[in-house]
Design a protein around this motif. Sequence first.
Motif, PDB file in Angstrom:
ATOM      1  N   GLY A  86      -0.976 -62.862  96.946  1.00 49.22           N
ATOM      2  CA  GLY A  86      -2.427 -62.040  97.282  1.00 49.22           C
ATOM      3  C   GLY A  86      -1.882 -60.520  97.239  1.00 49.22           C
ATOM      4  N   LEU A  87      -0.902 -60.074  97.772  1.00 51.26           N
ATOM      5  CA  LEU A  87      -0.360 -58.844  98.041  1.00 51.26           C
ATOM      6  C   LEU A  87      -0.488 -58.336  96.447  1.00 51.26           C
ATOM      7  CD1 LEU A  87       2.186 -58.885 100.842  1.00 51.26           C
ATOM      8  CD2 LEU A  87      -0.159 -57.763 100.784  1.00 51.26           C
ATOM      9  N   ALA A  88       0.372 -58.930  95.758  1.00 54.58           N
ATOM     10  CA  ALA A  88       0.422 -58.196  94.238  1.00 54.58           C
ATOM     11  C   ALA A  88      -0.780 -58.291  93.631  1.00 54.58           C
ATOM     12  CB  ALA A  88       1.410 -59.469  93.274  1.00 54.58           C
ATOM     13  N   GLY A  89      -1.737 -59.239  93.760  1.00 51.89           N
ATOM     14  CA  GLY A  89      -3.101 -59.129  93.120  1.00 51.89           C
ATOM     15  C   GLY A  89      -3.985 -58.276  93.596  1.00 51.89           C
TER      16      GLY A  89
ATOM     17  N   VAL B 265      -5.006 -51.418 102.610  1.00 61.64           N
ATOM     18  CA  VAL B 265      -5.271 -52.659 102.461  1.00 61.64           C
ATOM     19  C   VAL B 265      -4.171 -53.698 102.767  1.00 61.64           C
ATOM     20  CG1 VAL B 265      -6.102 -54.397 100.938  1.00 61.64           C
ATOM     21  CG2 VAL B 265      -7.158 -52.029 100.612  1.00 61.64           C
ATOM     22  N   THR B 266      -3.104 -53.365 102.439  1.00 62.62           N
ATOM     23  CA  THR B 266      -1.871 -54.209 102.719  1.00 62.62           C
ATOM     24  C   THR B 266      -1.606 -54.531 104.318  1.00 62.62           C
ATOM     25  OG1 THR B 266      -0.763 -53.627 100.912  1.00 62.62           O
ATOM     26  CG2 THR B 266       0.796 -54.401 102.538  1.00 62.62           C
TER      27      THR B 266
ATOM     28  N   LEU C 115      -4.042 -54.364 106.435  1.00 60.44           N
ATOM     29  CA  LEU C 115      -5.347 -55.146 106.865  1.00 60.44           C
ATOM     30  C   LEU C 115      -4.979 -56.580 106.482  1.00 60.44           C
ATOM     31  CD1 LEU C 115      -8.289 -55.178 107.689  1.00 60.44           C
ATOM     32  CD2 LEU C 115      -8.915 -54.645 105.491  1.00 60.44           C
ATOM     33  N   PHE C 116      -4.644 -56.858 105.343  1.00 62.78           N
ATOM     34  CA  PHE C 116      -4.482 -58.229 104.687  1.00 62.78           C
ATOM     35  C   PHE C 116      -3.258 -58.946 105.537  1.00 62.78           C
ATOM     36  CE2 PHE C 116      -2.164 -61.211 102.098  1.00 62.78           C
ATOM     37  CZ  PHE C 116      -2.827 -61.975 101.392  1.00 62.78           C
ATOM     38  N   ASN C 117      -2.209 -58.296 105.943  1.00 62.35           N
ATOM     39  CA  ASN C 117      -1.255 -59.033 106.920  1.00 62.35           C
ATOM     40  C   ASN C 117      -1.790 -59.434 108.268  1.00 62.35           C
ATOM     41  OD1 ASN C 117       0.811 -58.968 104.958  1.00 62.35           O
ATOM     42  ND2 ASN C 117       1.643 -56.772 105.435  1.00 62.35           N
ATOM     43  N   GLY C 118      -2.518 -58.088 108.721  1.00 66.16           N
ATOM     44  CA  GLY C 118      -3.090 -58.437 110.054  1.00 66.16           C
ATOM     45  C   GLY C 118      -4.023 -59.574 110.105  1.00 66.16           C
ATOM     46  N   ALA C 119      -5.190 -59.450 109.240  1.00 69.19           N
ATOM     47  CA  ALA C 119      -6.194 -60.551 109.034  1.00 69.19           C
ATOM     48  C   ALA C 119      -5.742 -62.020 108.883  1.00 69.19           C
ATOM     49  CB  ALA C 119      -7.104 -60.146 107.912  1.00 69.19           C
ATOM     50  N   THR C 120      -4.453 -62.012 107.891  1.00 62.59           N
ATOM     51  CA  THR C 120      -4.006 -63.130 107.763  1.00 62.59           C
ATOM     52  C   THR C 120      -3.223 -63.767 108.887  1.00 62.59           C
ATOM     53  OG1 THR C 120      -3.386 -62.463 105.438  1.00 62.59           O
ATOM     54  CG2 THR C 120      -2.354 -64.520 106.124  1.00 62.59           C
ATOM     55  N   LEU C 121      -2.402 -62.847 109.770  1.00 59.43           N
ATOM     56  CA  LEU C 121      -1.844 -63.257 110.964  1.00 59.43           C
ATOM     57  C   LEU C 121      -2.775 -64.122 111.995  1.00 59.43           C
ATOM     58  CD1 LEU C 121       0.670 -63.383 112.701  1.00 59.43           C
ATOM     59  CD2 LEU C 121       0.155 -61.273 113.517  1.00 59.43           C
ATOM     60  N   LEU C 122      -4.013 -63.392 112.019  1.00 59.77           N
ATOM     61  CA  LEU C 122      -4.969 -64.067 112.982  1.00 59.77           C
ATOM     62  C   LEU C 122      -5.396 -65.321 112.492  1.00 59.77           C
ATOM     63  CD1 LEU C 122      -7.001 -60.930 113.779  1.00 59.77           C
ATOM     64  CD2 LEU C 122      -5.330 -62.064 115.191  1.00 59.77           C
ATOM     65  N   LEU C 123      -5.497 -65.309 111.143  1.00 54.74           N
ATOM     66  CA  LEU C 123      -5.937 -66.733 110.507  1.00 54.74           C
ATOM     67  C   LEU C 123      -4.924 -67.804 110.600  1.00 54.74           C
ATOM     68  CD1 LEU C 123      -8.048 -68.292 109.123  1.00 54.74           C
ATOM     69  CD2 LEU C 123      -6.809 -67.326 106.874  1.00 54.74           C
ATOM     70  N   ALA C 124      -3.512 -67.336 110.441  1.00 56.87           N
ATOM     71  CA  ALA C 124      -2.563 -68.310 110.788  1.00 56.87           C
ATOM     72  C   ALA C 124      -2.425 -68.809 111.989  1.00 56.87           C
ATOM     73  CB  ALA C 124      -1.365 -67.622 110.149  1.00 56.87           C
ATOM     74  N   VAL C 125      -2.440 -67.810 113.007  1.00 61.34           N
ATOM     75  CA  VAL C 125      -2.404 -68.390 114.300  1.00 61.34           C
ATOM     76  C   VAL C 125      -3.609 -69.155 114.671  1.00 61.34           C
ATOM     77  CG1 VAL C 125      -2.527 -67.741 116.823  1.00 61.34           C
ATOM     78  CG2 VAL C 125      -1.280 -66.349 115.228  1.00 61.34           C
ATOM     79  N   GLY C 126      -4.826 -68.886 114.234  1.00 66.73           N
ATOM     80  CA  GLY C 126      -5.924 -69.826 114.419  1.00 66.73           C
ATOM     81  C   GLY C 126      -5.754 -71.270 113.671  1.00 66.73           C
ATOM     82  N   MET C 127      -5.224 -71.105 112.490  1.00 66.16           N
ATOM     83  CA  MET C 127      -5.077 -72.424 111.890  1.00 66.16           C
ATOM     84  C   MET C 127      -3.857 -73.190 112.339  1.00 66.16           C
ATOM     85  SD  MET C 127      -5.704 -71.149 108.129  1.00 66.16           S
ATOM     86  CE  MET C 127      -5.094 -72.826 107.185  1.00 66.16           C
ATOM     87  N   ALA C 128      -2.692 -72.704 112.695  1.00 63.55           N
ATOM     88  CA  ALA C 128      -1.830 -73.234 113.365  1.00 63.55           C
ATOM     89  C   ALA C 128      -1.783 -74.045 114.816  1.00 63.55           C
ATOM     90  CB  ALA C 128      -0.513 -72.113 113.642  1.00 63.55           C
TER      91      ALA C 128
END
Length: 346
Positions: A290-293, A303-304, A306-319
């Motif tokens: 994702g970061l490379a793309g 954007v980087t 932003l991508f990391n923060g949003a993914t962290l929130l998603l990861a915590v929710g999914m976990a």
Amino acid sequence: MAASPRPPLGRRFGHLLGAYGLLALTALLFLAFSLALPDTFPTLDNISAVLSNQSIPAILALGAMIPIVTAKFDLSIGYGLGLTHVMTMQLIVAEAWSWPVACLVVVLGGAVVGVFNGVVVEFAKINSFIATLGTGSILYAFTGWITNGARIVPGSHGLPAAFTDLYDSRFLGLPVPAFYVLALTAVLWVLLERLPLGRYLYVIGSNPRAADLVGIPSRRYVIYAFAGSGLVVGVAGVLLAAQQRIGNPSVGLDYLLPAFVGALLGSTAITPGRPNALGTLVAVTILAIGLAGIGQLGAQFWVTPLFNGATLLLAVGMAGYAARRQLRQRRTAPPRTRDDVPEATS
């Protein structure tokens, strides 16, 4: 004896989707970027660059995963990475130590820091968030004291070629750090999935009372987990020094968020509901793609994060969802016996 009924098709599909959905998403994301950037993304040069650039975040994510298995968090890993890579440069450049000795001392020092974190958490009974944030601040202070806030730059002779080859060399046409990641993943998979040590750590993380009832010395194994995390951070610090070739006292904090994103997102793959090495490897792979793309698509610098923060929130929710789903399945499963968890001697 009658065979147990097979679970419904929907449940089996849900299990497969939960276990391998992130892996399938990784393949789809790679395909999407390859179609959008056919001349640059699906090339060997790009793949090599991604493997090289993301190897240290991947190693750090695997290190962060170890205490999470016991339901603890090590927020000092970013500060520890900064200290270990600065110490490596200090010993080689300023103290003129032999680079293998310097690397060994730094890696063992990382393990000592991990033991200290575990002792503070288990014996001082301080929440792991607070304890490791405090020890991380102390590590950052040591980093500033060693460097006096300045960078450590080698002289005109540079660093030993054998030392920089730890990061720069290639094997089978690919960057050798990628093989470090695979080796560490394999080691952690064996430790956590095939040895009693891993079962003890998982029991401690999921049900501390059950761990006490079967005689598992929880304090000792939590300290082992933090020591393992510190050891991995030391390895990552050595590789970061070989990569950057200077000692930068503030660089470690940039790796903290991606490490936890990978570790938490990894608990939603392969073995949903619990942190695991293979899942973490899948998670850091999808993050790297994702970061490379988005980088090649010309995204702005903001954007980087932003991508990391949003993914962290998603990861915590999914976990959290995966853990709750696993708990529901465990409640509907036949009761386990004492023999399902091996006893441990104190």
